[in-house]
Design a protein around this motif. Sequence first.
Motif, PDB file in Angstrom:
ATOM      1  N   GLY A 291       0.835  -1.200   0.000  1.00 51.34           N
ATOM      2  CA  GLY A 291       0.000   0.000   0.000  1.00 51.34           C
ATOM      3  C   GLY A 291       0.865   1.243   0.000  1.00 51.34           C
ATOM      4  N   LYS A 292       0.221   2.392   0.169  1.00 52.88           N
ATOM      5  CA  LYS A 292       0.955   3.645   0.142  1.00 52.88           C
ATOM      6  C   LYS A 292       1.441   4.004   1.542  1.00 52.88           C
ATOM      7  N   GLY A 293       2.714   4.292   1.640  1.00 55.59           N
ATOM      8  CA  GLY A 293       3.260   4.679   2.934  1.00 55.59           C
ATOM      9  C   GLY A 293       4.600   4.016   3.182  1.00 55.59           C
ATOM     10  N   ILE A 294       5.288   4.508   4.176  1.00 54.54           N
ATOM     11  CA  ILE A 294       6.590   3.975   4.540  1.00 54.54           C
ATOM     12  C   ILE A 294       6.529   3.539   5.994  1.00 54.54           C
ATOM     13  N   THR A 316      12.206   2.539   4.695  1.00 59.80           N
ATOM     14  CA  THR A 316      12.374   3.679   3.789  1.00 59.80           C
ATOM     15  C   THR A 316      11.721   3.364   2.449  1.00 59.80           C
ATOM     16  N   LEU A 317      11.737   4.350   1.558  1.00 60.98           N
ATOM     17  CA  LEU A 317      11.412   4.103   0.159  1.00 60.98           C
ATOM     18  C   LEU A 317      12.772   4.045  -0.519  1.00 60.98           C
ATOM     19  N   ALA A 324       8.948   0.532  -1.213  1.00 60.53           N
ATOM     20  CA  ALA A 324       8.875   0.833   0.220  1.00 60.53           C
ATOM     21  C   ALA A 324       9.170  -0.454   0.964  1.00 60.53           C
ATOM     22  N   ARG A 348      -3.281   3.671  10.498  1.00 58.24           N
ATOM     23  CA  ARG A 348      -3.946   2.959   9.401  1.00 58.24           C
ATOM     24  C   ARG A 348      -3.207   1.660   9.117  1.00 58.24           C
TER      25      ARG A 348
ATOM     26  N   VAL B  42       8.726  12.079  -0.795  1.00 55.99           N
ATOM     27  CA  VAL B  42       8.149  11.004  -1.610  1.00 55.99           C
ATOM     28  C   VAL B  42       6.633  10.882  -1.505  1.00 55.99           C
ATOM     29  N   TYR B  43       6.062  11.297  -0.370  1.00 58.41           N
ATOM     30  CA  TYR B  43       4.605  11.247  -0.234  1.00 58.41           C
ATOM     31  C   TYR B  43       4.077  12.527   0.391  1.00 58.41           C
ATOM     32  N   GLU B  63       6.160  13.228   3.714  1.00 57.81           N
ATOM     33  CA  GLU B  63       7.073  12.143   4.030  1.00 57.81           C
ATOM     34  C   GLU B  63       8.225  12.129   3.036  1.00 57.81           C
ATOM     35  N   VAL B  65      12.244  10.307   2.091  1.00 56.14           N
ATOM     36  CA  VAL B  65      12.960   9.041   2.207  1.00 56.14           C
ATOM     37  C   VAL B  65      13.355   8.833   3.667  1.00 56.14           C
TER      38      VAL B  65
END
Lengths: 368, 132
Positions: A291-294, A316-317, A324, A348, B42-43, B63, B65
């Motif tokens: 999903g979206k997020g780190i 991290t990404l 991610a 979440r 990145v986000y 957000e 890295v």
Amino acid sequence: MKRTPLYDCHIRLGAQMTDFGGFEMPVRYSGDKIEHMAVREKVGLFDVSHMGEILIAGPRAEEDVNHLLTNDASKMRIGQAFYAAMLNHEGKFIDDVVAYKFSSEKFLICVNASNREKDFSWIHENCNYAKDVSDDFAQIAVQGPNAIHLVASLSHKEIGSLKRYYFVEGKLKLDQQSTDAIIARTGYTGEDGFELYVPVEDATLVWETLLNVGAKWGTAACGLAARDTLRLEAGLCLYGNDIDEGTTPLEAGLDFVVKFHKSVPFIGRAALLEQKLHGISKRLCGLEISGKGIARNGYTIHAKTGEQIGVVTSGTLTPYLNRAVALGYVSKAFMSIGTEIDVDIRGRLIAAQITQLPFYRKPAKELL
Amino acid sequence: MTALIPSHLRYTKEHEWAWLQDGNIVTVGITHHAQQQLGDVVYLELPQIGKTIEKDKIFGTVESVKAVSDLFSPLAGEVVAVNEALVNCPEDINQDPYEKAWMIKICIQQLKQLDELMDSEAYAQYLSECIK
């Protein structure tokens, strides 16, 4: 706060500085992704002078190292470096280190900056002769596929045939002079590369020569931010995040540096053997967030039923893979590759999966 | 330094900027210093249009890295526009924090609130203290 011998170089390059392990260190120069990519594709320079170096010497040095570290110093050749855990009596990490074997009577142990005092007092208590020589060295890591060209161009000795995890004591050609250097084919990025131990007084000249001569190979100065994403992409542990005095090398998946059968047993062996017999209840796993997020340090890991099954230690990404990813301790029942899980990202539940480590591995033919 | 702290904006201690344009519509983003501290972004998460937000309360997250950081609203009001393009291209926050990387526009009730924010000189002074 302490400064490394290269502090002025970082300021001249316009680095953003941060406190790390009691040192004022460069976090970034140009940008995290640019610096990360420079190491994967060309070559990057890191000031790692904050790392500590402890000398263990004397006629019983090899026995002392075997007593202190989990790896087998007797199996190592002269001129070989090796990764190892240094454990307390409970089998938990005091630190993770790289040891350099100069002879059976002389070893240099490279330790984490934040653990330097703690490590020295532990080593001092548990061996015949130890000396903290951290202030004698500056350390510069030269990492990436072009590192060999850059370091070879400055080295008096032929280093192309130096194998990974071996080192030589040599000299580096600088402008009008030369300097002594320990040239080790080691690193913390998942790339080919070198770590250079040089005298403090020549550190600035070595750094500037590497940057100037290295320009034609695309050399970039790299900060701690890139160092962290590179090591994480390569699945390497960071002390304080992924391993600490609450975890053992078996839980961290570092079994390959634990030698239960050697001439002198290591401190913590009994506790680890016990854990090995009973089996571990959690292990450090690779996670990929779909999903979206780190996922960040401290975020909780959950089974699809909602039950908490672990904790994230690093995430991290990753700039090179653009995925991610994270490392985290996961309960035994959930640690097989492909297991679907969730990570609680600020309230979440975000879907993730247990994935193979390392996230990034250099193709073997490109690594010696 | 002036290019990095434009004089027509107002600033918060959390490193957001606010720009009063027409009437009572204020545009909000984060400062050059904030993006520099974050590193490569990145986000980005922003609120929905129509949402009422409070002064000094979280209206979104950014957000990089390296780290995640909450966004705090400099003012109270209703969100009347959201930079959706920025959500899809959050790296613009690093490239152009004051123009392309505006985040939301808020319709504010009390213009007086703006006076509580720092002007560029006060923010420059505040930053120099932060860096020390």
